[in-house]
Design a protein around this motif. Sequence first.
Motif, PDB file in Angstrom:
ATOM      1  N   ILE A 110       0.890  -1.158   0.000  1.00  0.00           N
ATOM      2  CA  ILE A 110       0.000   0.000   0.000  1.00  0.00           C
ATOM      3  C   ILE A 110       0.929   1.209   0.000  1.00  0.00           C
ATOM      4  O   ILE A 110       1.599   1.489   0.994  1.00  0.00           O
ATOM      5  N   VAL A 111       0.986   1.877  -1.148  1.00  0.00           N
ATOM      6  CA  VAL A 111       1.977   2.928  -1.364  1.00  0.00           C
ATOM      7  C   VAL A 111       1.349   4.293  -1.136  1.00  0.00           C
ATOM      8  O   VAL A 111       0.430   4.682  -1.863  1.00  0.00           O
ATOM      9  N   ALA A 139      -0.721   5.052  -9.954  1.00  0.00           N
ATOM     10  CA  ALA A 139      -0.667   3.757 -10.637  1.00  0.00           C
ATOM     11  C   ALA A 139       0.771   3.252 -10.624  1.00  0.00           C
ATOM     12  O   ALA A 139       1.713   4.018 -10.786  1.00  0.00           O
ATOM     13  N   PHE A 140       0.908   1.964 -10.379  1.00  0.00           N
ATOM     14  CA  PHE A 140       2.232   1.343 -10.315  1.00  0.00           C
ATOM     15  C   PHE A 140       2.237   0.126 -11.223  1.00  0.00           C
ATOM     16  O   PHE A 140       1.217  -0.538 -11.368  1.00  0.00           O
ATOM     17  N   ASP A 141       3.385  -0.173 -11.813  1.00  0.00           N
ATOM     18  CA  ASP A 141       3.507  -1.320 -12.719  1.00  0.00           C
ATOM     19  C   ASP A 141       3.720  -2.626 -11.963  1.00  0.00           C
ATOM     20  O   ASP A 141       4.473  -3.476 -12.409  1.00  0.00           O
ATOM     21  N   VAL A 142       3.094  -2.761 -10.807  1.00  0.00           N
ATOM     22  CA  VAL A 142       3.240  -3.954  -9.977  1.00  0.00           C
ATOM     23  C   VAL A 142       1.839  -4.383  -9.562  1.00  0.00           C
ATOM     24  O   VAL A 142       1.085  -3.589  -8.989  1.00  0.00           O
ATOM     25  N   GLY A 143       1.492  -5.634  -9.847  1.00  0.00           N
ATOM     26  CA  GLY A 143       0.142  -6.116  -9.575  1.00  0.00           C
ATOM     27  C   GLY A 143      -0.259  -6.109  -8.119  1.00  0.00           C
ATOM     28  O   GLY A 143      -1.449  -6.001  -7.800  1.00  0.00           O
ATOM     29  N   THR A 144       0.712  -6.201  -7.211  1.00  0.00           N
ATOM     30  CA  THR A 144       0.393  -6.249  -5.780  1.00  0.00           C
ATOM     31  C   THR A 144       0.405  -4.876  -5.124  1.00  0.00           C
ATOM     32  O   THR A 144       0.148  -4.756  -3.929  1.00  0.00           O
ATOM     33  N   ALA A 145       0.715  -3.826  -5.891  1.00  0.00           N
ATOM     34  CA  ALA A 145       0.815  -2.473  -5.330  1.00  0.00           C
ATOM     35  C   ALA A 145      -0.503  -1.715  -5.471  1.00  0.00           C
ATOM     36  O   ALA A 145      -1.168  -1.785  -6.500  1.00  0.00           O
TER      37      ALA A 145
END
Length: 160
Positions: free
Chosen positions: A63-64, A71-77
Amino acid sequence: MVELVSVAAVAENGVLGRDGELPWPSIPVDRRQYRERIADSPVVLGRVTFESMLDDLPGSAQIVLSRSESAFDVGTAHHAPGIDDAIAVAESMGAERAYVIGGAAIYDLFQPVVDRMVLSRVHGEYEGDASFPAWDTAAWELVDTEAHDRFSLEEWTRRE
């Protein structure tokens, strides 16, 4: 309600980082217990800390906290613009607890709302540009201490 737990390695003088790195030589035992503790839970962290960990992301989800990037290029972010949003994201995952893992501004932001702290107290004082926030010790109770080579692991709970 999600239990929020700050997890940090902190030198005797409160320092936890220098130039985005740990200011002391690596302590493998501490790194291992830290990774095992947070492995199956979501973690709350700032964008800079998240980006510094992209090669080896911690936790089951990230959780950023970021005021800008969403938006982040990581599926879990997952993006959260603030504390309440971060808690809502963790609750939406059905998490029992979420670990607050830094950086310094994130620890400071969450200090008033965390339920527990698990602190690796690294022996010695180090130069640094990031520190763990001060807290009112009267509001907290030290419930466990475990001695290790080069650090002690402390668990604190907020008093009712």
